[in-house]
Design an enzyme around this catalytic site. Sequence first.
Site: not given
Ligand code: AMP
Length: 279
Positions: A27, A34, A58, A182
């Site tokens: 996202m 990421h 979502q 995050s």
């Molecule tokens: P998001 O942009 O939050 O939807 O995350 C995109 C992808 O990055 C998802 O597969 C998340 O699980 C992964 N992700 C987000 N934060 C982390 C983190 N701290 N360590 C590893 N993967 C992450």
Amino acid sequence: MEVVRTVSDLRTARAHLGGRVGFVPTMGALHEGHLALVKAAKGASDAVVVSIFVNPLQFGPHEDLTSYPRSEDADLAAAEGEGADLVFIPESEEMYPAGSSSRVTVGPLGGRLEGAARPGHFDGVATVVARLFNLVQPDIAYFGQKDAQQVAVVKQIVRDLGWPLAVDVRPTVRADDGLALSSRNVYLSTTERRQATSLWRALQAGATAILAGAGPGDAERSMLEVLGAAGGVDVEYARAVDPGTFGGWDGSGEVLLVVAAKVGRTRLIDNLPVYRDRQ
Ligand code: AMP
């Protein structure tokens, strides 16, 4: 690196990618968590596709869809820096054209814990993942352990709907003090940022309890104690669950410790897998 914004341009660009294609759905507001996924994809594939899409399906009605951090220029530079070949950044209307109404529903797994706290969330995740998998046709898709229940949901729909792809799950990337990276961490004030480290400390306390022979109830109490002592942390759940079903843990083999809490107005989640019989 090519950047495309429409489904039709994505299809054209995808058709020109040869060999094994690795895919990293995100996202945006990209951070090292990421980028670790992009790096892993780069190491194992001939071409890497990254998607950046803040998926409205979502988000619940009172969640942070409109304020979710967006940083397109920095994201594109970071993706390029890791060697991504193709980035797909669609607008919402491109992903869900007027009249689109079909949804992918995941069953009981999608209604537990995160699914109970955020009704409809995992149907939104499953629907966008299905749409993206159909468009990108990856050989390997990369997801982070950080969103453990999302990983379980993705594996479930891949099995149920029969996509010919592998799901590669990468460890959670953390700050030095243990806080899981995050995109939402930017919302935290300095005090909240400090309080937020209690999620990681709680998971470690739970793991220590499990490894010392505690059952789920005692492990959960250890986690709640740490979260309670931090001050300013409003706990939604702190549980020891079966990592496949997110239902109760039977006390043997792998257990997943999961926490969700609000620190100020920011909702954070984290988790830690613990393997009792192997250690
Ligand atoms: P998001 O942009 O939050 O939807 O995350 C995109 C992808 O990055 C998802 O597969 C998340 O699980 C992964 N992700 C987000 N934060 C982390 C983190 N701290 N360590 C590893 N993967 C992450």
